[in-house]
Design a protein around this motif. Structure first.
Motif, PDB file in Angstrom:
ATOM      1  N   GLY A 179       0.805  -1.222   0.000  1.00 30.90           N
ATOM      2  CA  GLY A 179       0.000   0.000   0.000  1.00 30.90           C
ATOM      3  C   GLY A 179       0.836   1.269   0.000  1.00 30.90           C
ATOM      4  N   PRO A 180       1.800   1.380   0.907  1.00 30.09           N
ATOM      5  CA  PRO A 180       2.652   2.573   0.903  1.00 30.09           C
ATOM      6  C   PRO A 180       3.449   2.739  -0.390  1.00 30.09           C
ATOM      7  CG  PRO A 180       2.784   1.479   3.025  1.00 30.09           C
ATOM      8  CD  PRO A 180       2.007   0.569   2.128  1.00 30.09           C
ATOM      9  N   GLY A 181       3.827   1.626  -1.029  1.00 36.30           N
ATOM     10  CA  GLY A 181       4.549   1.727  -2.292  1.00 36.30           C
ATOM     11  C   GLY A 181       3.722   2.393  -3.362  1.00 36.30           C
ATOM     12  N   TRP A 182       2.467   1.983  -3.476  1.00 40.74           N
ATOM     13  CA  TRP A 182       1.568   2.625  -4.450  1.00 40.74           C
ATOM     14  C   TRP A 182       1.334   4.083  -4.087  1.00 40.74           C
ATOM     15  CZ3 TRP A 182      -1.906   0.813  -8.469  1.00 40.74           C
ATOM     16  CH2 TRP A 182      -1.596  -0.474  -8.923  1.00 40.74           C
ATOM     17  N   ALA A 183       1.050   4.352  -2.799  1.00 46.29           N
ATOM     18  CA  ALA A 183       0.701   5.711  -2.372  1.00 46.29           C
ATOM     19  C   ALA A 183       1.839   6.700  -2.599  1.00 46.29           C
ATOM     20  CB  ALA A 183       0.295   5.695  -0.895  1.00 46.29           C
ATOM     21  N   SER A 184       3.072   6.227  -2.487  1.00 47.48           N
ATOM     22  CA  SER A 184       4.234   7.110  -2.609  1.00 47.48           C
ATOM     23  C   SER A 184       4.802   7.169  -4.024  1.00 47.48           C
ATOM     24  CB  SER A 184       5.340   6.634  -1.659  1.00 47.48           C
ATOM     25  OG  SER A 184       5.808   5.352  -2.058  1.00 47.48           O
ATOM     26  N   ASP A 185       4.219   6.413  -4.953  1.00 48.15           N
ATOM     27  CA  ASP A 185       4.736   6.356  -6.321  1.00 48.15           C
ATOM     28  C   ASP A 185       6.140   5.752  -6.354  1.00 48.15           C
ATOM     29  OD1 ASP A 185       4.479   6.840  -9.132  1.00 48.15           O
ATOM     30  OD2 ASP A 185       5.731   8.620  -8.946  1.00 48.15           O
ATOM     31  N   ARG A 186       6.459   4.959  -5.335  1.00 43.22           N
ATOM     32  CA  ARG A 186       7.797   4.392  -5.216  1.00 43.22           C
ATOM     33  C   ARG A 186       7.876   2.988  -5.811  1.00 43.22           C
ATOM     34  NH1 ARG A 186       7.792   4.081  -0.165  1.00 43.22           N
ATOM     35  NH2 ARG A 186       7.486   1.834   0.033  1.00 43.22           N
ATOM     36  N   GLU A 187       6.792   2.233  -5.626  1.00 46.06           N
ATOM     37  CA  GLU A 187       6.834   0.833  -6.035  1.00 46.06           C
ATOM     38  C   GLU A 187       5.421   0.342  -6.327  1.00 46.06           C
ATOM     39  OE1 GLU A 187       8.496  -3.414  -4.297  1.00 46.06           O
ATOM     40  OE2 GLU A 187       9.059  -1.522  -3.377  1.00 46.06           O
ATOM     41  N   TYR A 188       5.267  -0.307  -7.474  1.00 46.19           N
ATOM     42  CA  TYR A 188       3.959  -0.808  -7.889  1.00 46.19           C
ATOM     43  C   TYR A 188       4.005  -2.324  -7.976  1.00 46.19           C
ATOM     44  CZ  TYR A 188       2.727   3.983  -8.815  1.00 46.19           C
ATOM     45  OH  TYR A 188       2.473   5.320  -8.663  1.00 46.19           O
ATOM     46  N   THR A 189       3.003  -2.959  -7.407  1.00 44.26           N
ATOM     47  CA  THR A 189       2.957  -4.410  -7.355  1.00 44.26           C
ATOM     48  C   THR A 189       1.575  -4.885  -7.768  1.00 44.26           C
ATOM     49  OG1 THR A 189       4.445  -4.301  -5.451  1.00 44.26           O
ATOM     50  CG2 THR A 189       3.428  -6.428  -5.923  1.00 44.26           C
ATOM     51  N   TRP A 190       1.554  -5.928  -8.593  1.00 44.37           N
ATOM     52  CA  TRP A 190       0.287  -6.482  -9.072  1.00 44.37           C
ATOM     53  C   TRP A 190       0.233  -7.975  -8.795  1.00 44.37           C
ATOM     54  CZ3 TRP A 190       3.431  -3.204 -11.798  1.00 44.37           C
ATOM     55  CH2 TRP A 190       2.905  -1.946 -12.115  1.00 44.37           C
ATOM     56  N   ALA A 191      -0.960  -8.439  -8.447  1.00 48.06           N
ATOM     57  CA  ALA A 191      -1.211  -9.880  -8.344  1.00 48.06           C
ATOM     58  C   ALA A 191      -1.522 -10.416  -9.734  1.00 48.06           C
ATOM     59  CB  ALA A 191      -2.379 -10.145  -7.405  1.00 48.06           C
ATOM     60  N   ILE A 192      -1.085 -11.631 -10.008  1.00 48.75           N
ATOM     61  CA  ILE A 192      -1.349 -12.292 -11.285  1.00 48.75           C
ATOM     62  C   ILE A 192      -2.387 -13.377 -11.039  1.00 48.75           C
ATOM     63  CG2 ILE A 192      -0.381 -13.671 -13.156  1.00 48.75           C
ATOM     64  CD1 ILE A 192       2.347 -12.406 -12.471  1.00 48.75           C
ATOM     65  N   ARG A 193      -3.471 -13.323 -11.806  1.00 52.41           N
ATOM     66  CA  ARG A 193      -4.513 -14.347 -11.677  1.00 52.41           C
ATOM     67  C   ARG A 193      -5.066 -14.655 -13.062  1.00 52.41           C
ATOM     68  NH1 ARG A 193      -9.592 -11.718 -11.632  1.00 52.41           N
ATOM     69  NH2 ARG A 193      -9.433  -9.454 -11.391  1.00 52.41           N
ATOM     70  N   ARG A 194      -5.575 -15.837 -13.209  1.00 52.38           N
ATOM     71  CA  ARG A 194      -6.200 -16.219 -14.466  1.00 52.38           C
ATOM     72  C   ARG A 194      -7.572 -15.556 -14.571  1.00 52.38           C
ATOM     73  NH1 ARG A 194      -3.481 -21.006 -16.457  1.00 52.38           N
ATOM     74  NH2 ARG A 194      -2.062 -21.800 -14.845  1.00 52.38           N
ATOM     75  N   ARG A 195      -7.963 -15.264 -15.800  1.00 58.02           N
ATOM     76  CA  ARG A 195      -9.254 -14.626 -16.012  1.00 58.02           C
ATOM     77  C   ARG A 195     -10.372 -15.481 -15.434  1.00 58.02           C
ATOM     78  NH1 ARG A 195     -10.836 -10.508 -18.405  1.00 58.02           N
ATOM     79  NH2 ARG A 195      -8.765 -10.127 -19.261  1.00 58.02           N
ATOM     80  N   GLY A 196     -11.235 -14.828 -14.651  1.00 53.22           N
ATOM     81  CA  GLY A 196     -12.354 -15.518 -14.036  1.00 53.22           C
ATOM     82  C   GLY A 196     -12.030 -16.175 -12.712  1.00 53.22           C
ATOM     83  N   SER A 197     -10.777 -16.082 -12.279  1.00 56.83           N
ATOM     84  CA  SER A 197     -10.355 -16.719 -11.028  1.00 56.83           C
ATOM     85  C   SER A 197      -9.932 -15.668 -10.017  1.00 56.83           C
ATOM     86  CB  SER A 197      -9.178 -17.665 -11.294  1.00 56.83           C
ATOM     87  OG  SER A 197      -8.644 -18.161 -10.066  1.00 56.83           O
ATOM     88  N   THR A 198     -10.143 -15.951  -8.743  1.00 59.15           N
ATOM     89  CA  THR A 198      -9.666 -15.083  -7.674  1.00 59.15           C
ATOM     90  C   THR A 198      -8.397 -15.630  -7.028  1.00 59.15           C
ATOM     91  OG1 THR A 198     -11.072 -16.210  -6.044  1.00 59.15           O
ATOM     92  CG2 THR A 198     -12.000 -14.285  -7.166  1.00 59.15           C
ATOM     93  N   TRP A 199      -7.903 -16.793  -7.513  1.00 59.83           N
ATOM     94  CA  TRP A 199      -6.726 -17.418  -6.921  1.00 59.83           C
ATOM     95  C   TRP A 199      -5.458 -16.708  -7.374  1.00 59.83           C
ATOM     96  CZ3 TRP A 199      -5.266 -20.160  -3.050  1.00 59.83           C
ATOM     97  CH2 TRP A 199      -4.034 -20.794  -3.059  1.00 59.83           C
ATOM     98  N   LEU A 200      -4.616 -16.388  -6.420  1.00 60.75           N
ATOM     99  CA  LEU A 200      -3.353 -15.726  -6.708  1.00 60.75           C
ATOM    100  C   LEU A 200      -2.365 -16.719  -7.295  1.00 60.75           C
ATOM    101  CD1 LEU A 200      -1.588 -13.121  -6.332  1.00 60.75           C
ATOM    102  CD2 LEU A 200      -0.855 -14.125  -4.170  1.00 60.75           C
ATOM    103  N   GLU A 201      -1.908 -16.461  -8.522  1.00 61.17           N
ATOM    104  CA  GLU A 201      -0.939 -17.335  -9.182  1.00 61.17           C
ATOM    105  C   GLU A 201       0.491 -16.838  -9.000  1.00 61.17           C
ATOM    106  OE1 GLU A 201      -1.874 -20.063 -10.452  1.00 61.17           O
ATOM    107  OE2 GLU A 201      -3.833 -19.899 -11.404  1.00 61.17           O
ATOM    108  N   GLY A 202       0.659 -15.543  -8.788  1.00 61.31           N
ATOM    109  CA  GLY A 202       1.991 -14.973  -8.629  1.00 61.31           C
ATOM    110  C   GLY A 202       1.896 -13.479  -8.464  1.00 61.31           C
TER     111      GLY A 202
END
Length: 205
Positions: free
Chosen positions: A72-95
């Motif tokens: 959260g602080p990374g996004w808010a500060s424009d310092r670091e952006y992180t995304w979860a990877i999931r398959r379309r239609g799934s809520t399971w975190l793949e990476g």
């Protein structure tokens, strides 16, 4: 930052933590690179940033700390952006895949069960394209020396191997270690003519 072998335990812990923390995209000055390339996975942010020096074993509490104190602080500060990877239609975190603005460096990990489907290759392409559109002149990648799976992803995504040297991220024991490094330039020109070490060009996760 790169792919590691403990992805499945991290996926389970981080997925539980994301639900606990109510993670969802927050306000940001930058677009969320949700993509449809191949129509088989999405990037959701904020997510979880990958580190080769994550705790082992990776507990649910480690994931909660990561989400609450770092993502959260990374996004808010424009310092670091992180995304979860999931398959379309799934809520399971793949990476996860992350990008730090100061060093223009990319990092990622993928659960072993999700490898071989091209998920990480597509995610890297999306985030690198997004960084270039945002004005980055190049994107840097590194992994611990010998991590051929991560090297295969970087190579297949058009990065040029630039050699081995001191890692930006400490080793698991907190001390210095050696990293393989690579660069992809926005203008498409090769950053180096060095050969990739033991990384088959078409065996990327």
């Amino acid at each position: 930052m790169c792919t590691t072998g403990s992805g499945s335990s991290r996926a389970r812990a981080a997925d539980r933590a994301a639900g606990h923390a109510g993670v969802r995209p927050g306000p940001t000055r930058r677009p969320d690179p949700v993509g449809h390339r191949g129509d088989h996975r999405r990037l959701s942010g904020p997510g979880h940033r990958p580190l080769d020096d994550d705790p082992t074993p990776y507990r649910e509490q480690d994931a909660r700390t990561f989400v609450d104190a770092l993502v959260g602080p990374g996004w808010a500060s424009d310092r670091e952006y992180t995304w979860a990877i999931r398959r379309r239609g799934s809520t399971w975190l793949e990476g996860i895949i992350g990008y730090r603005t100061a060093g223009r460096d990319l990092g990622f990990w993928l659960a072993p069960s999700a490898r071989g489907a091209g998920l990480m290759h597509d995610a890297v392409e999306l985030v690198v394209d997004w960084a270039f559109e945002d004005g980055a002149r190049d994107v840097y990648w590194e992994c611990y020396e010998g991590n051929t799976a991560s090297a295969a992803v970087a190579r297949s995504a058009g990065f040029s191997f630039t050699g081995a040297g001191p890692a930006r991220i400490p080793g698991r024991d907190g001390g210095p270690t050696t990293a393989w490094t690579a660069l992809r330039r926005a203008d498409g020109a090769p950053a180096s003519d060095l050969p990739w070490p033991d990384a088959p060009s078409r065996s990327a996760p």
